[in-house]
Scaffold this active site. Structure first.
Site, PDB file in Angstrom:
ATOM      1  N   ARG A   1       0.831  -1.212   0.000  1.00 23.81           N
ATOM      2  CA  ARG A   1       0.000   0.000   0.000  1.00 23.81           C
ATOM      3  C   ARG A   1       0.867   1.265   0.000  1.00 23.81           C
ATOM      4  O   ARG A   1       0.439   2.310  -0.432  1.00 23.81           O
ATOM      5  CB  ARG A   1      -0.941   0.005   1.218  1.00 23.81           C
ATOM      6  CG  ARG A   1      -2.178  -0.827   0.952  1.00 23.81           C
ATOM      7  CD  ARG A   1      -3.073  -0.910   2.168  1.00 23.81           C
ATOM      8  NE  ARG A   1      -2.512  -1.744   3.205  1.00 23.81           N
ATOM      9  CZ  ARG A   1      -3.127  -2.029   4.345  1.00 23.81           C
ATOM     10  NH1 ARG A   1      -4.315  -1.540   4.590  1.00 23.81           N
ATOM     11  NH2 ARG A   1      -2.563  -2.809   5.241  1.00 23.81           N
TER      12      ARG A   1
ATOM     13  N   ASP B   1     -14.401   1.993  -3.635  1.00 26.73           N
ATOM     14  CA  ASP B   1     -13.825   3.244  -4.152  1.00 26.73           C
ATOM     15  C   ASP B   1     -13.250   2.966  -5.536  1.00 26.73           C
ATOM     16  O   ASP B   1     -13.259   1.820  -6.018  1.00 26.73           O
ATOM     17  CB  ASP B   1     -12.748   3.791  -3.200  1.00 26.73           C
ATOM     18  CG  ASP B   1     -11.729   2.738  -2.798  1.00 26.73           C
ATOM     19  OD1 ASP B   1     -11.473   1.817  -3.603  1.00 26.73           O
ATOM     20  OD2 ASP B   1     -11.199   2.816  -1.676  1.00 26.73           O
TER      21      ASP B   1
ATOM     22  N   LYS C   1     -17.839   9.552  -3.556  1.00 23.05           N
ATOM     23  CA  LYS C   1     -18.236  10.481  -2.497  1.00 23.05           C
ATOM     24  C   LYS C   1     -18.449  11.845  -3.123  1.00 23.05           C
ATOM     25  O   LYS C   1     -17.573  12.338  -3.828  1.00 23.05           O
ATOM     26  CB  LYS C   1     -17.059  10.557  -1.527  1.00 23.05           C
ATOM     27  CG  LYS C   1     -17.428  10.825  -0.104  1.00 23.05           C
ATOM     28  CD  LYS C   1     -16.190  10.890   0.759  1.00 23.05           C
ATOM     29  CE  LYS C   1     -16.015   9.627   1.579  1.00 23.05           C
ATOM     30  NZ  LYS C   1     -14.952   9.725   2.559  1.00 23.05           N
TER      31      LYS C   1
ATOM     32  N   ARG D   1     -19.300  15.793  -2.120  1.00 21.39           N
ATOM     33  CA  ARG D   1     -19.504  16.750  -1.029  1.00 21.39           C
ATOM     34  C   ARG D   1     -20.348  17.899  -1.555  1.00 21.39           C
ATOM     35  O   ARG D   1     -19.972  18.587  -2.506  1.00 21.39           O
ATOM     36  CB  ARG D   1     -18.152  17.248  -0.513  1.00 21.39           C
ATOM     37  CG  ARG D   1     -18.271  18.290   0.580  1.00 21.39           C
ATOM     38  CD  ARG D   1     -16.925  18.614   1.200  1.00 21.39           C
ATOM     39  NE  ARG D   1     -16.406  17.527   2.009  1.00 21.39           N
ATOM     40  CZ  ARG D   1     -16.820  17.216   3.241  1.00 21.39           C
ATOM     41  NH1 ARG D   1     -17.802  17.910   3.787  1.00 21.39           N
ATOM     42  NH2 ARG D   1     -16.273  16.237   3.909  1.00 21.39           N
TER      43      ARG D   1
ATOM     44  N   GLY E   1     -12.849   0.051   8.158  1.00 20.88           N
ATOM     45  CA  GLY E   1     -13.462   1.372   7.973  1.00 20.88           C
ATOM     46  C   GLY E   1     -14.016   1.548   6.561  1.00 20.88           C
ATOM     47  O   GLY E   1     -15.168   1.975   6.392  1.00 20.88           O
ATOM     48  N   THR E   2     -13.211   1.214   5.564  1.00 21.65           N
ATOM     49  CA  THR E   2     -13.632   1.386   4.170  1.00 21.65           C
ATOM     50  C   THR E   2     -14.868   0.538   3.882  1.00 21.65           C
ATOM     51  O   THR E   2     -15.853   1.005   3.309  1.00 21.65           O
ATOM     52  CB  THR E   2     -12.475   0.967   3.221  1.00 21.65           C
ATOM     53  OG1 THR E   2     -11.299   1.672   3.609  1.00 21.65           O
ATOM     54  CG2 THR E   2     -12.803   1.217   1.770  1.00 21.65           C
TER      55      THR E   2
HETATM   56  C1  R5P Z   1      -6.996   0.531   0.118  1.00 20.10           C
HETATM   57  O1  R5P Z   1      -6.745   1.133  -0.912  1.00 20.10           O
HETATM   58  C2  R5P Z   1      -7.386  -0.922   0.107  1.00 20.10           C
HETATM   59  O2  R5P Z   1      -7.801  -1.358  -1.151  1.00 20.10           O
HETATM   60  C3  R5P Z   1      -8.442  -1.194   1.145  1.00 20.10           C
HETATM   61  O3  R5P Z   1      -9.621  -0.507   0.792  1.00 20.10           O
HETATM   62  C4  R5P Z   1      -7.962  -0.711   2.478  1.00 20.10           C
HETATM   63  O4  R5P Z   1      -6.690  -1.229   2.745  1.00 20.10           O
HETATM   64  C5  R5P Z   1      -8.932  -1.128   3.541  1.00 20.10           C
HETATM   65  O5  R5P Z   1      -8.455  -0.638   4.767  1.00 20.10           O
HETATM   66  P1  R5P Z   1      -9.397  -0.477   5.991  1.00 20.10           P
HETATM   67  O6  R5P Z   1     -10.069  -1.781   6.205  1.00 20.10           O
HETATM   68  O7  R5P Z   1      -8.466  -0.121   7.125  1.00 20.10           O
HETATM   69  O8  R5P Z   1     -10.357   0.627   5.701  1.00 20.10           O
END
Ligand code: R5P
Length: 299
Positions: free
Chosen positions: A93, A170, A193, A195, A226-227
């Protein structure tokens, strides 16, 4: 070919070795009281290609050192090739300098692999969004397999979704949503998203309507959750009938699982690249199929 496994994914390594009929060399990996890592293998690897299995999850730094010791050990004991099988590749990442002064971690790890004289890497759904060709970065062949097909097959069979749609949480997840949706020939979209003012932010699918449909949210990693939790909430508020969360690498820190379920997901499904309570799907078949073909190319 022979298989040697580090302690992060022994079960997966045994299963792959049985599927492709490649002998597994027993290995011992332990931690000394002061935290140093000790590894030993019990078998002759001289003159043979060796696939070293290790997933860099849950204790990524310890597993990385274990992998370094094992890979260098088998080379030292005369292995003709060292193939790194890394079902979950940590540090991927950090594939950019997002803030000035940050380490470009994946580049450093790539240099390490080069230094270790690794011949090739087999991994699964590696998180490389800004690096389009990992083989260029690592300067050795990197085979990035995908578990998205296995995940969507499992969800379709077990949950039998009605009017199903695959959603990426996303834009970065578009690639995973596309692979999964194409496999079973259903719609896919990603969330975006918008705004409207300082108080009003709306998250909804970019093109398609999910009202009354069963949504399957796919991502490569669930870490803190979270995502995924945000995606589940957004889909429920857009009228999705059921939401099922699926990912390749269920790292699941910070109460990720309850967070996603409380957000309204019916279930969370992951694979065994990271052993977890939701690792219902095994990547053994994708790795085994790839290794069988790889062995043929080596002859
Ligand atoms: C980020 O770009 C990855 O594809 C995942 O969306 C991310 O690593 C998820 O992280 P978390 O579960 O902490 O939101």
């Amino acid at each position: 070919m022979l298989i040697v496994s580090g302690s992060s994914c022994r079960y997966l390594a045994v299963n792959v070795s049985r599927l492709v009929n490649i002998p597994l060399i027993p290995s011992e990996c332990r931690v000394f009281p002061d935290g140093e890592i000790y590894v030993r293998i019990d078998g002759d690897v001289s003159g043979k290609p060796v696939a070293v299995f290790q997933s860099f999850a849950l204790s990524p730094n310890d597993y990385l050192v274990e992998f370094i010791l094992l890979a260098d050990l088998v080379r030292d004991l005369g292995a003709s090739k060292v193939i790194a099988v890394i079902p979950y590749f940590a540090y991927a990442r950090q594939d950019d300098r997002f803030k000035p002064g940050e380490a470009l971690s994946i580049k450093t790890i790539a240099s390490l692999f080069k230094y270790l004289n690794i011949d090739s890497i087999i991994t699964v759904d590696m998180h490389l969004h800004r690096v389009s060709n990992p083989s260029e970065l690592f300067k050795i062949p990197v085979y990035n397999l995908s578990a998205m097909g296995l995940l969507i097959d499992y969800v379709m069979q077990v949950f039998k979704p009605k009017s199903p749609i695959v959603i990426g949480p996303d834009e970065e997840a578009r690639q995973w949503a596309e692979i999964a949706a194409r496999r079973v020939n259903i719609d896919y979209d990603v969330l975006e998203k918008t705004r409207y003012d300082s108080h009003r932010v709306v998250v909804k699918p970019r093109r398609l309507n999910v009202n009354g449909r069963d949504a399957i949210v796919v991502d490569d990693i669930i870490s803190t959750g979270g995502t995924m939790a945000e995606a589940v909430k957004a889909l429920r508020s857009c009228g999705a009938r059921r939401v099922i969360a699926a990912c390749t690498h269920p790292i699941l820190t910070d109460q990720a699982l309850p967070k996603i379920l409380e957000a309204g997901a019916e279930a969370v499904i992951g694979t065994d690249t990271v052993p977890s309570s939701v690792s219902y799907v095994s990547v053994k078949t994708v790795i085994a199929e790839f290794l069988s073909k790889y062995i043929v190319t080596m002859r």
